[in-house]
Write an enzyme that holds these catalytic residues in place. Structure first.
Site, PDB file in Angstrom:
ATOM      1  N   ASP A 127      40.544  45.767  44.395  1.00 28.19           N
ATOM      2  CA  ASP A 127      39.137  46.173  44.401  1.00 28.19           C
ATOM      3  C   ASP A 127      38.220  45.226  45.168  1.00 28.19           C
ATOM      4  OD1 ASP A 127      39.409  44.196  42.465  1.00 28.19           O
ATOM      5  OD2 ASP A 127      38.665  45.417  40.816  1.00 28.19           O
ATOM      6  N   MET A 183      42.849  45.265  39.660  1.00 30.99           N
ATOM      7  CA  MET A 183      44.036  44.465  39.961  1.00 30.99           C
ATOM      8  C   MET A 183      44.779  44.052  38.691  1.00 30.99           C
ATOM      9  SD  MET A 183      42.506  42.102  43.051  1.00 30.99           S
ATOM     10  CE  MET A 183      44.079  41.312  43.395  1.00 30.99           C
ATOM     11  N   HIS A 184      45.965  43.520  38.881  1.00 33.72           N
ATOM     12  CA  HIS A 184      46.742  42.785  37.877  1.00 33.72           C
ATOM     13  C   HIS A 184      47.422  43.635  36.805  1.00 33.72           C
ATOM     14  CE1 HIS A 184      44.554  39.532  39.729  1.00 33.72           C
ATOM     15  NE2 HIS A 184      43.427  39.811  39.119  1.00 33.72           N
TER      16      HIS A 184
END
Length: 484
Positions: A235, A79-80
């Protein structure tokens, strides 16, 4: 057949399941992280494509018939990450990853704006996407000005697979631009970083169709011409789909390098002050909360490194029966802590050492310290209105029966241990591919695994553990003063 693709930090995992959700084949393609400066962490998006190609080439070579029968693909990913594209959809620079800390000043500035916590339900952490773009505006203004689209890592893979700019709710919730309750981009928060919705991908739910596999790739891999690509998930939400942690009150404890206490919610229940993440789940009208420990099994790996023993040997020395809490207290803040402290400066500590504190005593303290860190996350979830009745254990550390007994007793909750199988993010992504391709009921697909054993709290030790947890919790202010 259904294919899950999980874009992790160290590799891309491809996994095929059949209609009965039996795992047919898996393959991986390796990735490396570039760290050009202290605190930086980057990857070239072209390497994600290469690793995916490697994994799918391996599947075609070993299980070509199964790959040819794939009807749906689900995506999961780290992520991110900030993947910045120009007008031709070409990356403008390497992706800035989730564990990159260069934007800590920008994150603090955004977090000081009360709109961010109010709309997203979360602290703005340096790892989130929005502060990365604020850093770009300040430090690489030419690239910022040329940016036409901002995609998360797995959604760059989707662009390559389908030609579509699409994301989904669970991953987008980690950008600090999503109105997490209303499940839509926030124009107000985008404007705070001098962006607008034209820079963002279209949003769908993780169970929805989010494109069709391009014909050229289908031909290359020997697949059909109408393969659905699902929205997918970040995830942890994908792992939750794999572990069946989707109904309100369901939860898992992940005992890996880092630790996660993940709870599914049927409503939006933010609690940013406790550093709990409140994100959309991959299923419609579902959210989740997540407490994060930065050093879980990594704490035992640290002790193994300085004692010269293997981690499994250390926990083996404790025996099978749970012991009363050690007089030594370990705070597992080896690289700072996320929940509940949001403290990047704090460092770990062993308190209460004596002449008789041998290696086993230190191991016991480490195991208990991580268990108490999970209790911190549980208390944070409770403060947000989430009550849990039991948790499922996943991750490599769940192979230690002693550690599971300590966690069950510290949490005062039964811990279910799944039967053998793969319940990770790639499996959850494949389940989402099945749902999107077949229009299946998400709750009938994302079911929990069979339980091998249930570890119950040790009733004779719960009171002693509660007292040791209070001692652990009360040490934080003193240790913080030393660390800073």
């Amino acid at each position: 057949m259904y294919l899950g693709l999980d874009l992790g930090t160290s590799g891309v995992k491809a996994l095929i399941i059949d209609g009965a959700q039996k795992v047919i084949a898996t393959a991986t393609g390796a990735l490396e992280v570039s760290r050009p400066h202290s605190g930086w962490s980057e990857q070239d998006p072209a390497h994600w494509i290469r690793a995916t190609e490697e994994a799918l080439a391996a599947l075609k070579a070993s299980h070509g018939e199964a790959l040819a029968a794939v009807k749906g693909i689900g995506l999961s990913g780290q992520m991110h990450g900030a993947t910045l594209l120009d007008a031709a959809d070409e990356p403008l620079r390497p992706c800035i990853l989730w564990n990159d800390t260069r934007s800590h000043e920008e994150a603090a500035a955004l977090d000081a704006d009360p709109r961010f916590r109010k709309i997203t339900g979360n602290i703005v952490f340096p790892g989130f996407t929005a502060p990365k773009l604020a850093w770009m505006k300040r430090n690489e203004p030419e690239i910022f000005a040329a940016t036409k689209k901002v995609l998360l890592p797995k959604d760059f893979l989707r662009l390559w697979l389908t030609g579509e700019h699409i994301s989904e709710m669970s991953d987008s919730a980690g950008t600090a631009w999503l109105d997490v309750e209303k499940r839509r981009w926030s124009p107000e928060l985008l404007a705070a970083t001098e962006l607008d919705e034209s820079h963002m991908p279209r949003l769908v739910e993780g169970t929805e169709k989010a494109g069709t596999l391009r014909a050229a790739l289908a031909e290359r891999w020997g697949m059909g011409t109408d393969v659905t690509v699902a929205g997918g998930a970040g995830d942890n939400a994908a792992s939750a789909c794999g572990a069946g942690t989707v109904k309100p009150g369901a939860a898992f404890v992940s005992l890996g390098t880092s630790g996660v206490l993940f709870a599914a919610n049927g409503a939006y229940l933010p609690n940013p002050e406790s550093a709990v993440h409140t994100f959309c789940h991959a299923l419609p009208d579902t959210w989740h909360q997540m407490g994060v420990i930065l050093s879980a099994t990594d704490s035992l790996n640290w002790l193994a490194g300085i004692t010269g023993a293997k981690p499994g040997d250390l926990t083996g020395e404790l025996g099978d029966a749970l012991k009363a809490p050690s007089s030594v207290t370990f705070l597992p803040y080896l690289s700072g802590e996320r929940t509940p402290h949001n403290d990047a400066v704090i460092r770990g500590s062993l308190v209460g050492l004596a002449h008789q504190s041998d290696r086993a005593a230190l191991t016991q303290a480490v195991v208990e310290g991580v268990a108490f860190a999970f209790r911190d996350s549980l208390e944070a979830l409770k403060a947000a209105g989430t009550e849990l009745a039991r948790v499922t254990a996943i991750g490599g550390g769940s192979r230690s029966s002693y550690w599971l007994k300590a966690i069950a007793t510290a949490l005062e909750l039964p811990v279910d241990v799944p039967a053998e199988g793969d319940f990770g993010a790639a499996f959850g992504a494949a389940r989402l591919g099945l749902i999107a391709a077949e229009g299946a009921d998400p709750l009938s697909v994302c079911t929990p695994p069979a339980v091998s054993i249930t570890v119950e709290p040790d009733a004779a030790l719960t009171s002693a553990y509660a007292g040791a947890y209070r001692r652990y919790r009360d040490l934080y202010p003193a240790i913080r003063g030393v660390s800073s």
